[in-house]
Design a protein around this motif. Structure first.
Motif, PDB file in Angstrom:
ATOM      1  N   VAL A  69       0.851  -1.184   0.000  1.00  0.00           N
ATOM      2  CA  VAL A  69       0.000   0.000   0.000  1.00  0.00           C
ATOM      3  C   VAL A  69       0.891   1.239   0.000  1.00  0.00           C
ATOM      4  O   VAL A  69       2.093   1.157   0.232  1.00  0.00           O
ATOM      5  N   GLU A  70       0.267   2.378  -0.257  1.00  0.00           N
ATOM      6  CA  GLU A  70       0.972   3.650  -0.259  1.00  0.00           C
ATOM      7  C   GLU A  70       0.373   4.549   0.813  1.00  0.00           C
ATOM      8  O   GLU A  70      -0.849   4.679   0.917  1.00  0.00           O
ATOM      9  N   ASN A  86      -6.202  -2.043  -6.280  1.00  0.00           N
ATOM     10  CA  ASN A  86      -7.583  -1.653  -6.574  1.00  0.00           C
ATOM     11  C   ASN A  86      -7.910  -0.238  -6.102  1.00  0.00           C
ATOM     12  O   ASN A  86      -9.053   0.192  -6.181  1.00  0.00           O
ATOM     13  N   PHE A  87      -6.935   0.490  -5.571  1.00  0.00           N
ATOM     14  CA  PHE A  87      -7.060   1.882  -5.148  1.00  0.00           C
ATOM     15  C   PHE A  87      -8.053   2.094  -4.010  1.00  0.00           C
ATOM     16  O   PHE A  87      -8.550   3.195  -3.816  1.00  0.00           O
ATOM     17  N   ASP A  88      -8.344   1.041  -3.232  1.00  0.00           N
ATOM     18  CA  ASP A  88      -9.162   1.187  -2.030  1.00  0.00           C
ATOM     19  C   ASP A  88      -8.335   1.891  -0.956  1.00  0.00           C
ATOM     20  O   ASP A  88      -7.127   1.695  -0.866  1.00  0.00           O
ATOM     21  N   GLN A  89      -9.013   2.690  -0.137  1.00  0.00           N
ATOM     22  CA  GLN A  89      -8.324   3.369   0.945  1.00  0.00           C
ATOM     23  C   GLN A  89      -8.572   2.648   2.260  1.00  0.00           C
ATOM     24  O   GLN A  89      -9.682   2.215   2.529  1.00  0.00           O
ATOM     25  N   ILE A  90      -7.516   2.517   3.055  1.00  0.00           N
ATOM     26  CA  ILE A  90      -7.563   1.827   4.336  1.00  0.00           C
ATOM     27  C   ILE A  90      -7.164   2.828   5.409  1.00  0.00           C
ATOM     28  O   ILE A  90      -6.146   3.510   5.266  1.00  0.00           O
TER      29      ILE A  90
END
Length: 155
Positions: A69-70, A86-90
């Motif tokens: 992740v970034e 998938n560009f989901d944010q956590i």
């Protein structure tokens, strides 16, 4: 797996909850039985506990998946990361990742540990390049002796 085989960084399950092993110490006190003293972080609540295990006790190692992740940004109470696939944010609460956040700069790629489909914690990068911005001035007389480079007998 036996308690003597667990290592720092592994995720174990006790009472249906996942714990990250922060430290282990194998203790053999004299004529008592050997034991393993552990320091564990509850990955659901963020609390840290110490647990003593018999050396022959079986420990459940949890299946852990890692994803890259970034790190994007932080608000007052949480830190936001983005999954690179998938560009989901956590989001992580500050209590869960406060010990690693000083080493993670914005746009840094890190690994997130998942257990049972839930994001648990962030693994910081192995190396970090940091820049010293400010240092305090040297204190006068902050040396062991007041003489520099002089060898000889003391009178």
């Amino acid at each position: 797996m036996k308690a003597t085989e667990i290592r720092k960084g592994q995720v174990v399950k006790f009472d249906g909850q996942a714990f990250l092993i922060m430290a282990t110490e194998h203790i053999t006190p004299g004529n008592w039985r050997a034991m393993v003293q552990t320091k564990l972080r509850n990955l659901n609540t963020g609390t840290i506990i110490e647990k003593r295990l018999r050396s022959t006790e079986d420990v459940d190692i949890a299946f852990v998946e890692t994803k890259k992740v970034e790190y994007l940004y932080s608000t007052g109470t949480e830190h936001v990361f983005m999954d690179n696939e998938n560009f989901d944010q956590i989001s992580f609460a500050n209590e869960m990742v406060e010990d690693v956040m000083p080493f993670i700069m914005p746009n840094t790629h890190v690994s997130v540990l998942y257990c049972d489909g839930k994001a648990l914690t962030v693994e910081p990068p192995r190396t970090v390049d940091l820049k010293v911005v400010e240092t305090p001035p040297a204190l006068k007389g902050a040396t062991v002796t007041n003489q520099y480079g002089r060898l000889g007998s003391v009178r």
